[in-house]
Design a protein around this motif. Structure first.
Motif, mmCIF file in Angstrom:
data_model
loop_
_atom_site.group_PDB
_atom_site.id
_atom_site.type_symbol
_atom_site.label_atom_id
_atom_site.label_comp_id
_atom_site.label_asym_id
_atom_site.label_seq_id
_atom_site.Cartn_x
_atom_site.Cartn_y
_atom_site.Cartn_z
ATOM 1 N N SER A 88 16.077 -10.961 -23.109
ATOM 2 C CA SER A 88 15.404 -11.267 -24.376
ATOM 3 C C SER A 88 15.444 -12.773 -24.596
ATOM 4 N N MET A 89 14.487 -13.283 -25.357
ATOM 5 C CA MET A 89 14.413 -14.734 -25.572
ATOM 6 C C MET A 89 14.010 -15.049 -27.000
ATOM 7 N N LYS A 90 14.397 -16.250 -27.438
ATOM 8 C CA LYS A 90 13.964 -16.740 -28.747
ATOM 9 C C LYS A 90 12.521 -17.207 -28.671
ATOM 10 N N SER A 91 12.198 -17.905 -27.589
ATOM 11 C CA SER A 91 10.848 -18.412 -27.354
ATOM 12 C C SER A 91 10.742 -18.769 -25.878
ATOM 13 N N TRP A 130 12.394 -22.211 -25.220
ATOM 14 C CA TRP A 130 13.862 -22.112 -25.260
ATOM 15 C C TRP A 130 14.385 -21.516 -23.953
ATOM 16 N N ASP A 135 5.523 -12.534 -24.560
ATOM 17 C CA ASP A 135 5.791 -12.531 -26.003
ATOM 18 C C ASP A 135 4.687 -11.725 -26.671
ATOM 19 N N TYR A 162 11.560 -12.408 -19.027
ATOM 20 C CA TYR A 162 11.960 -12.833 -20.365
ATOM 21 C C TYR A 162 10.935 -12.304 -21.367
ATOM 22 N N LYS A 179 9.943 -11.077 -25.621
ATOM 23 C CA LYS A 179 10.185 -11.124 -27.061
ATOM 24 C C LYS A 179 9.389 -9.999 -27.691
ATOM 25 N N ASP A 209 8.100 -9.159 -34.005
ATOM 26 C CA ASP A 209 8.977 -9.630 -35.077
ATOM 27 C C ASP A 209 9.022 -8.667 -36.247
#
Length: 635
Positions: free
Chosen positions: A214-217, A220, A336, A371, A373, A376
């Motif tokens: 998982s990643m923040k962005s 990042w 993402d 990776y 995301k 949200d």
């Protein structure tokens, strides 16, 4: 759609080894599912004894074939961007003469022409004018791009299908990652076409290992990777036969040139250590020029030993059908689902990426760091509602087409095309199909409609990490994921929840799970894959009321409606006074009746509306003992 399975002989690793492969396929127009990337199907058609036209969605794919050692110098690229149309046609004529004065006698160089999707009509016209079009077979490479590119290229895709559908030539649509048959059957061009799947011996199938992170962005995540590389000098390491092998090259599959430019700038990546493979467009050139970089080309199987860079960035337009070579590269993929351009399809995009590295000497080639995301927040519409929305949009478009079907004025048709380039099918699927010689007609672009349905599936794949892992497994990947005890409980709940759509069973499972494992509540609440109504019932009604309702949806809906009305109960009471149970019941029942709440009032309901109401016993004015509640006055 007629399904035909063809077993590939065990001794063949590449289709180019199977010399009579094409003769086994049905005649006419067919769909060919290669099943695996890197099986040499495109090379087969570029080297066999038949005059073929390779129709490609990407210039990069063509460029890689021009540099391939088996085909270099033997192919002709019908490239409209290299000069005037007259120049391109003159070069083609020279190439055909080079093949042989008789052109197709099979004793010398067999004509192999490559052309992009959007240039096919021009090549077709030139060959028809020379009475040669019927001499060629057509191979439409990576035909899934017809659907994935439609929002960017508009009517190009439906015009391509129209051009191909009108040809009597033999046409083979090939891909290792075609869309599901249910989507293909929605298009008239494919509906009745034979669908051939190649069945390979298990020993020929390589399974990629996906390592989810998982990643923040994206920026990042890549920054962490770069920092780690700079600290230790390699991306990954393995011990093979007692010797340590280091990965000193990384390929980042990231579908945003803007993000790539930002990452280059932030991490101070130099041109001598960085390669960017993307569409050669003005916007992309400008973005990279600002960070002192430029668009590169993919090194071939000979060049890679000296031309590969430490950091290679690849966008989606480059990885479909393009071969990459490296003895030590590590693959990183970034998805993402909150950004449409970065949302990857596990069943097509990820499988394409897994087959890009062609160097079997690379010990890291079948390992992919993925990776991701997840969403949200929950979308406004669930899967069923989104599909209904697109179906209704298509229905309304068909109605518009009937109204506009007699319009032939080119100036008006051009306005429809321009408008759709701006709207990108957000309002409807209205489009214009060109028939050549300035003739066209208004149509419903069903390719765009199918693309929207496919986009719903992609959203569902990526909405939840558990569902994402299930899609990976279904697509033939191994997933290397260190599961915690909570991960296992969550995954078990996820699998049990989606066994069927029975509401009562699901509601009971939900209540039992969160009661036994309250630590899962934040994770379930944050996940958009579970229907919001289950969360809401538990949040607002609680487990006891849900159990009393027998987990029945109609009763829970009514209770939820009643609960919202209960907030409007207005009782005229005086603090410090004592009220009998009978009096309280009557007052509350009067409010329930006024608000339309189908509920029998109880005296203890007073505690829901008055915080400091305590049960008591008292003597009424007639000297009788009564049960009731006293409203405390804390002052």
């Amino acid at each position: 759609m007629k399904r035909i399975d063809i077993k590939v002989p065990k001794e063949y690793q590449y289709l180019s080894q199977w010399t009579d492969f094409d003769s086994i396929l049905p005649e006419g127009h067919i769909l060919l599912n290669k099943e695996i990337c890197g099986c040499g199907c495109t090379d087969y058609y570029l080297t066999n004894g038949q005059p073929n036209i390779l129709v490609s969605p990407r210039r990069n794919l063509i460029t890689s074939k021009l540099k391939n050692g088996r085909t270099a110098g033997k192919l002709f690229y019908f490239d409209r961007s290299s000069g005037t149309m007259d120049d391109t046609i003159a070069e083609m004529d020279n190439y055909l003469v080079r093949c042989n004065p008789n052109l197709f006698d099979g004793r010398s160089l067999v004509p192999k022409i490559m052309v992009t999707y959007d240039s096919l009509p021009y090549l077709k016209e030139a060959l028809i004018n020379r009475n040669m079009m019927d001499k060629f077979n057509l191979v439409v490479d990576e035909f899934t791009c017809i659907f994935t590119d439609v929002k960017l290229k508009g009517s190009t895709e439906i015009n391509l299908l129209h051009e191909l559908n009108t040809l009597p030539n033999r046409i083979v649509y090939i891909s290792a990652t075609p869309l599901k048959e249910a989507y293909l059957e929605l298009l008239g061009e494919f509906k009745d076409m034979p669908y051939v799947s190649l069945k390979w011996d298990p020993s020929r199938i390589e399974t990629a290992n996906i390592i989810p992170r998982s990643m923040k962005s994206t920026s990042w995540a890549i920054e962490q990777i770069i920092q780690k590389y700079r600290a230790q000098g390699f991306f990954k390491s393995k011990i093979i036969n007692g010797k340590q092998i280091n990965s000193t090259e990384a390929v980042f599959f990231l579908n945003s040139v803007k993000d790539i430019a930002s990452i280059i700038k932030k991490n101070e990546l130099e041109p001598n250590e960085t390669l960017v493979i993307c569409a050669d467009e003005t916007k992309n050139r400008s973005l990279l020029r600002k960070v002192h970089h430029s668009i590169g080309t993919v090194p071939n199987e000979i060049e890679y030993t000296t031309m590969n860079k430490t950091f290679t960035f690849v966008t989606k337009c480059a990885f479909e059908g393009t071969d990459f070579y490296s003895d030590c590269s590590t693959t990183y993929v970034f998805s993402d689902c909150n950004r449409d351009n970065l949302s990857l399809d596990i069943s097509t995009d990820l499988r394409q990426i897994a087959g890009r590295c062609r160097s079997r000497s690379n010990p890291f080639r079948n390992e992919i760091y993925y990776y991701y995301k997840n969403a949200d927040m929950e979308d406004g519409m669930n899967e069923r509602q989104m599909i209904e929305y697109y179906n209704q949009k298509r229905k309304e478009t068909m109605s518009k087409v009937q109204t506009l079907e007699n319009i032939t004025d080119k100036s008006i048709l051009d306005k429809f095309k321009v408008a759709q380039k701006v709207d990108k099918y957000t309002k409807d699927y209205l489009d214009v199909e060109d028939h050549g010689k300035e003739i066209g007609r208004v149509v419903c672009n069903d390719v765009a409609y199918v693309a929207d349905l496919h986009a719903v599936e992609i959203k569902m794949q990526n909405k939840d990490s558990c569902q994402m892992l299930c899609y990976m497994k279904d697509s033939g990947f191994n997933t290397v994921h260190e599961k915690t005890q909570q991960d296992r409980m969550y995954q078990q709940f996820y699998q049990d929840f989606f066994i069927d759509s029975n509401f009562e069973r699901r509601m009971k499972l939900y209540v039992d799970t969160v009661q036994c494992h309250p630590e899962l509540i934040p994770r379930i609440e944050a996940s958009s894959v579970f229907p919001v109504e289950f969360k809401k019932y538990y949040r607002e009604l609680g487990s006891d009321r849900i159990k009393r309702a027998g987990y029945i949806e109609a009763k829970l809906k009514r209770q939820l409606e009643d609960s919202s009305r209960l907030g409007n109960v207005n009782l005229t009471l005086e603090l410090g006074m004592t009220y009998s149970n009978a009096k309280i019941k009557a007052m509350i029942q009067e409010e329930y009746n006024r608000l339309g709440i189908k509920k029998a009032a109880k005296a203890k309901d007073i505690t829901e509306y008055v915080t400091d109401a305590v049960p008591t016993r008292f003597m009424d004015e007639n000297g009788k003992k009564q049960h009731g509640y006293k409203l405390l006055n804390k002052d």
